[in-house]
Design a protein around this motif. Sequence first.
Motif, short mmCIF file in Angstrom:
data_model
loop_
_atom_site.label_atom_id
_atom_site.label_comp_id
_atom_site.label_asym_id
_atom_site.label_seq_id
_atom_site.Cartn_x
_atom_site.Cartn_y
_atom_site.Cartn_z
N GLU A 98 16.12 33.22 -58.40
CA GLU A 98 17.10 34.30 -58.38
C GLU A 98 16.38 35.64 -58.25
O GLU A 98 15.36 35.85 -58.92
N THR A 117 26.89 32.88 -53.27
CA THR A 117 25.86 33.71 -52.63
C THR A 117 26.31 34.10 -51.23
O THR A 117 26.99 33.34 -50.54
N ALA A 148 19.94 30.33 -52.74
CA ALA A 148 21.26 29.94 -52.22
C ALA A 148 21.33 28.44 -51.91
O ALA A 148 22.32 27.78 -52.22
N PRO A 167 30.43 35.58 -50.25
CA PRO A 167 30.28 34.37 -51.05
C PRO A 167 31.44 33.40 -50.78
O PRO A 167 32.54 33.84 -50.47
N PRO A 227 20.01 35.19 -50.41
CA PRO A 227 19.30 34.93 -51.67
C PRO A 227 18.47 33.65 -51.59
O PRO A 227 18.93 32.62 -51.07
#
Length: 189
Positions: A56, A88, A149, A125, A146
């Motif tokens: 993260e 995400t 993800a 998301p 991210p």
Amino acid sequence: MIDFETGVMLPADGKIERRLSQMKGVFADEKAYLACLEKEDSLVYEVYTSTPPEREGDLIYCTSVIYPGKVGDEFYMTKGHYHAKRGTSEVYLCVGGRGMLVLENPHGDSTVLDMYPGSMSYIPPFWAHRTVNTGSGPFIFIGVYPADAGHDYGTIEACGMMKLVLQRGGQTVVLDSQRASPKAGEGLS
Ligand code: PAN
Ligand code: ZN
């Protein structure tokens, strides 16, 4: 460094190649798919990617290059996925060629966005995403998302996406696929 003409990223930690043979069940016309594959196991797309630790707070950046081509009247495209960690998001910046971003969510909403050099697209998301090369040359875009993800391909593999992007009479057309809405509970993890 990213070469905007070719999409090659240097240095890249990894490179993914997707050929027709790795895309069974992705294109709507199975007969046309088998005929194309018999002719040649063509390269459909490549992804050059950075691979930071999957934790993260980190971001992955990558370039995708989708080559021009069709299976039947359906344009070459990516497999498409949800992020395994559903909450995400992702941004795409197109640097070359022409294409479309197909988006859908588990509630049955779907939309298609044009992509062209300079266009930036936001994938919120909980939305599955697939890109389609609607042009005559390589379609190249940068993606940032991210690092934690992850990718869930299975949900889209199971029944495809709601929109098909086809060439009909020289025009790009977007049609509803046979699958009108996601199965109950699908993609809701
Ligand atoms: C992109 C995609 C890339 C290839 O980097 O992974 O365009 O598409 P598929 O993963 O659907 O084969 C992205 O959206 N990453 O999350
Ligand atoms: Zn993604």
